[in-house]
Scaffold this active site. Structure first.
Site, short mmCIF file in Angstrom:
data_model
loop_
_atom_site.label_atom_id
_atom_site.label_comp_id
_atom_site.label_asym_id
_atom_site.label_seq_id
_atom_site.Cartn_x
_atom_site.Cartn_y
_atom_site.Cartn_z
N GLU A 1 0.83 -1.19 0.00
CA GLU A 1 0.00 0.00 0.00
C GLU A 1 0.88 1.25 0.00
O GLU A 1 1.98 1.26 0.54
CB GLU A 1 -0.93 -0.02 1.21
CG GLU A 1 -2.02 -1.04 1.01
CD GLU A 1 -2.87 -1.25 2.24
OE1 GLU A 1 -3.10 -0.27 2.97
OE2 GLU A 1 -3.29 -2.40 2.46
N LYS B 1 -0.90 -11.47 10.12
CA LYS B 1 -1.86 -12.51 9.75
C LYS B 1 -1.16 -13.66 9.01
O LYS B 1 -1.40 -14.83 9.28
CB LYS B 1 -2.94 -11.88 8.88
CG LYS B 1 -4.09 -12.77 8.55
CD LYS B 1 -5.25 -11.99 7.98
CE LYS B 1 -5.03 -11.63 6.53
NZ LYS B 1 -6.23 -10.96 5.96
N ALA C 1 7.11 -14.85 1.57
CA ALA C 1 7.63 -13.51 1.24
C ALA C 1 7.30 -12.54 2.36
O ALA C 1 8.16 -11.78 2.83
CB ALA C 1 7.02 -13.03 -0.08
N CYS D 1 -1.32 -7.68 6.33
CA CYS D 1 -0.75 -8.97 5.92
C CYS D 1 0.26 -9.60 6.88
O CYS D 1 0.17 -10.79 7.15
CB CYS D 1 -0.05 -8.80 4.57
SG CYS D 1 -1.20 -8.69 3.21
C1 UDX Z 1 3.17 -5.96 2.55
C2 UDX Z 1 4.16 -6.51 1.51
O1 UDX Z 1 5.25 -5.58 1.35
C3 UDX Z 1 3.45 -6.74 0.17
O2 UDX Z 1 4.34 -7.33 -0.76
C4 UDX Z 1 2.25 -7.67 0.41
O3 UDX Z 1 1.53 -7.84 -0.78
C5 UDX Z 1 1.34 -7.09 1.47
O4 UDX Z 1 2.07 -6.84 2.68
P1 UDX Z 1 2.12 -3.56 3.04
O5 UDX Z 1 1.62 -4.20 4.30
O6 UDX Z 1 1.14 -2.80 2.20
O7 UDX Z 1 2.75 -4.68 2.08
O8 UDX Z 1 3.29 -2.54 3.40
P2 UDX Z 1 4.87 -2.67 3.66
O9 UDX Z 1 5.54 -1.60 2.91
O10 UDX Z 1 5.36 -4.04 3.47
O11 UDX Z 1 5.00 -2.27 5.21
C6 UDX Z 1 4.50 -3.10 6.25
C7 UDX Z 1 4.86 -2.52 7.61
O12 UDX Z 1 6.25 -2.61 7.86
C8 UDX Z 1 4.49 -1.04 7.77
O13 UDX Z 1 3.94 -0.82 9.04
C9 UDX Z 1 5.83 -0.34 7.62
O14 UDX Z 1 5.86 0.91 8.26
C10 UDX Z 1 6.76 -1.34 8.27
N1 UDX Z 1 8.16 -1.22 7.85
C11 UDX Z 1 8.50 -1.43 6.54
C12 UDX Z 1 9.14 -0.93 8.79
O15 UDX Z 1 8.85 -0.76 9.98
N2 UDX Z 1 10.45 -0.85 8.38
C13 UDX Z 1 10.82 -1.06 7.08
O16 UDX Z 1 12.03 -0.98 6.80
C14 UDX Z 1 9.82 -1.35 6.13
#
Ligand code: UDX
Ligand code: ADP
Length: 480
Positions: free
Chosen positions: A161, A275, A219, A272
């Site tokens: 997202e 979960k 992943a 995601c």
């Molecule tokens: C994730 C996966 O990246 C994606 O491929 C899958 O389809 C759905 O789940 P999303 O949850 O939308 O996507 O966001 P993502 O950018 O992965 O971030 C997830 C969480 O990790 C967020 O709360 C973000 O702030 C946190 N995060 C991310 C960190 O705390 N540090 C980082 O370095 C990267």
């Protein structure tokens, strides 16, 4: 003309189908949902989700080859390919409670497909589901088939997202899993032909069903594990005087590790990660792999530890009490550039501060008061049900106000917690904010967005995840 129908007009179904419609003008795409409000919003100028670039894509195709409708049965019945992208909550009761996926919505979608279908269909799993769900769906469909041939494919979504449109335009890979029979291979080819309109052939990976399903869980588990690893390091950095950003930079330069997903934070959120890992843990346990299960469980434990640690830092820094004190919360969404609050770390941090009797003033550029109140009063895992099945009007959480401006949120506050890395929090007038706060004035930066030195010069006491501690905080133990 090939017809595609997607059941579930959510964060995955909506953007994915909009991009398919844009890239494949000769394909008719219908997105259907049981939520009338959601479909009305998709058909209006105010889309139900905030996602950079999505408005333009929808505007270009809506009414031409992209349609949003509540007439689920009509569109499913007429489609050649049916994507299923419905809710898959974590079970809250019965077998596997707190871990296993609740496939109620999936099963009812599958039974509906079987009921209304009059022609052969390819059914594509798009929601995150446990391994072997495709097999279960296949059984429901074939046992109710009335002579119709169904091919089940798993085509997990990897969009993140906030960058969904870019991720869909230029995916690292598209994964399609299917049966290794001639009919299965034909179905894989049909879906491959859709993506081949804009995705290079070598980026479309074809596997068996279970590999595709497991790859999605794996992943997300690997990505979340990187964050928990760096967050675990952040605690050690604070104790030793190392700077987690410098450590991340240094290890990320190793091409075997790579620089992405190494930002220490107050914790990961989103619909995601938790979960999917819980699902993975459950599957491992069911297969007697208890060591593997506890290995992955630890990723979630460290995430919970990180959120607790943050709350403890706030409370212990402020003389061990936040009772009656106003605390400004800047950012509530689980990451920047989205209005999504599912599993956001802000929920646990706010709940922790409320337990200690703080008064919260919350500002997020994309999240409204109703959503925040709903999140703070909902039970764990309730968020992942269709909105009409969620608790109706949750009682407003006292001591929480939601405002539409960072300056309003911070006025007369004792402390500020930055919980989402919105760009605008980097450029706020912190001198003005400081002047309007109680003293001593604290900033707790859960996303490492502020310039610590500058804020200290202004007079703030600053805590920044994994950074050398402010002398003020040094003697205040905050281990969770
Ligand atoms: C994730 C996966 O990246 C994606 O491929 C899958 O389809 C759905 O789940 P999303 O949850 O939308 O996507 O966001 P993502 O950018 O992965 O971030 C997830 C969480 O990790 C967020 O709360 C973000 O702030 C946190 N995060 C991310 C960190 O705390 N540090 C980082 O370095 C990267
Ligand atoms: P995701 O992030 O996976 O897209 P969402 O919760 O945003 O998840 O979207 C799932 C959507 O699926 C919701 O809008 C919900 O109303 C819809 N939905 C759930 N069950 C059905 C069903 N049987 N038929 C049509 N839509 C459904």
């Amino acid at each position: 003309m090939v017809k595609i129908c997607c059941i579930g007009a959510g964060y995955v179904g909506g953007p994915t189908m909009a991009v398919i419609a844009l890239k494949c003008p000769a394909i008719e795409v219908a997105v259907v949902d049981i939520s009338v409000a959601r479909i009305m919003a998709w058909n209006s100028d105010q889309l139900p989700i905030y996602e950079p670039g999505l408005d333009e894509v929808v505007k270009q195709c809506r009414g031409k080859n992209l349609f949003f409708s509540t007439d689920v049965e009509k569109h499913v019945s007429g489609a050649d390919i049916v994507f299923v992208s419905v809710n898959t909550p974590t079970k809250t009761r019965g077998l596997g409670a707190g871990k296993a996926a609740d496939l109620t919505y999936w099963e009812s979608a599958a039974r509906m497909i079987a009921d209304v279908s009059k022609s052969d269909k390819i059914v594509v799993e798009k929601s995150t589901v446990p391994v072997k769900t495709a097999e279960a769906i296949e059984k429901i469909l074939t046992h109710n088939s009335k002579g119709i041939n169904y091919q089940i494919l798993s085509n997990p979504e990897f969009l993140a997202e906030g960058t969904a449109i870019q991720d869909l335009f230029n995916p690292d890979r598209v994964l399609i899993g299917g049966r290794e029979t001639p009919e299965g291979q034909k179905a894989i080819q049909a879906l491959k032909d859709v993506y081949a309109h804009w995705v290079p052939e070598e980026s479309i990976l074809c596997t068996n069903l279970w590999s595709a399903e497991l790859s999605k869980l794996a992943a997300n588990a690997f990505l979340a594990q990187r964050i928990s690893s760096v967050n675990a390091m952040s605690a050690l950095c604070e104790s030793t005087g190392a700077d987690v950003s410098q450590v991340s930079h240094a290890i990320g330069k190793d091409s075997r590790i790579g620089p992405k997903f190494l930002n220490a934070s107050v914790g990961f959120g989103g619909s995601c990660f938790q979960k999917d890992i819980l699902n993975l843990v459950y599957i491992c346990e069911c297969n007697g792999l208890s060591e593997v299960a506890s290995y992955w469980k630890q990723v979630i434990k460290v995430n919970d530890y990180q959120k607790n640690r943050f709350v403890n830092r706030v409370v212990s820094s402020m003389f061990n009490t936040v009772s009656g004190k106003k605390i400004a919360i800047l950012g509530f969404a689980f990451k920047k550039d989205t209005g999504d609050t599912r599993e956001t770390p802000a929920i646990d941090v706010c709940k922790g501060l409320i337990t200690d009797n703080a008064r919260l003033s919350i500002y997020d550029p994309q999240v409204n008061q109703e959503q925040i109140q709903r999140d703070l009063s909902m039970n764990k895992f309730d968020w992942d049900h269709p909105i009409h099945l969620q608790p109706l009007s949750p009682t407003a959480v006292k001591r929480v106000s939601v405002v539409w401006d960072a300056y309003e949120a911070t006025k007369d506050a004792h402390g500020i917690c930055i919980l989402t890395e919105w760009d605008e929090f980097k450029t706020l007038d912190y001198k003005r904010i400081y002047d309007n706060m109680q003293k001593p004035a604290f900033v707790f930066d859960g996303r490492n967005v502020v310039n610590v030195e500058k804020l200290r010069e202004i007079g703030f006491i600053v805590y920044s995840i994994g950074k050398p501690l402010d002398p003020w905080l040094k003697d205040m133990p905050a281990v969770a």
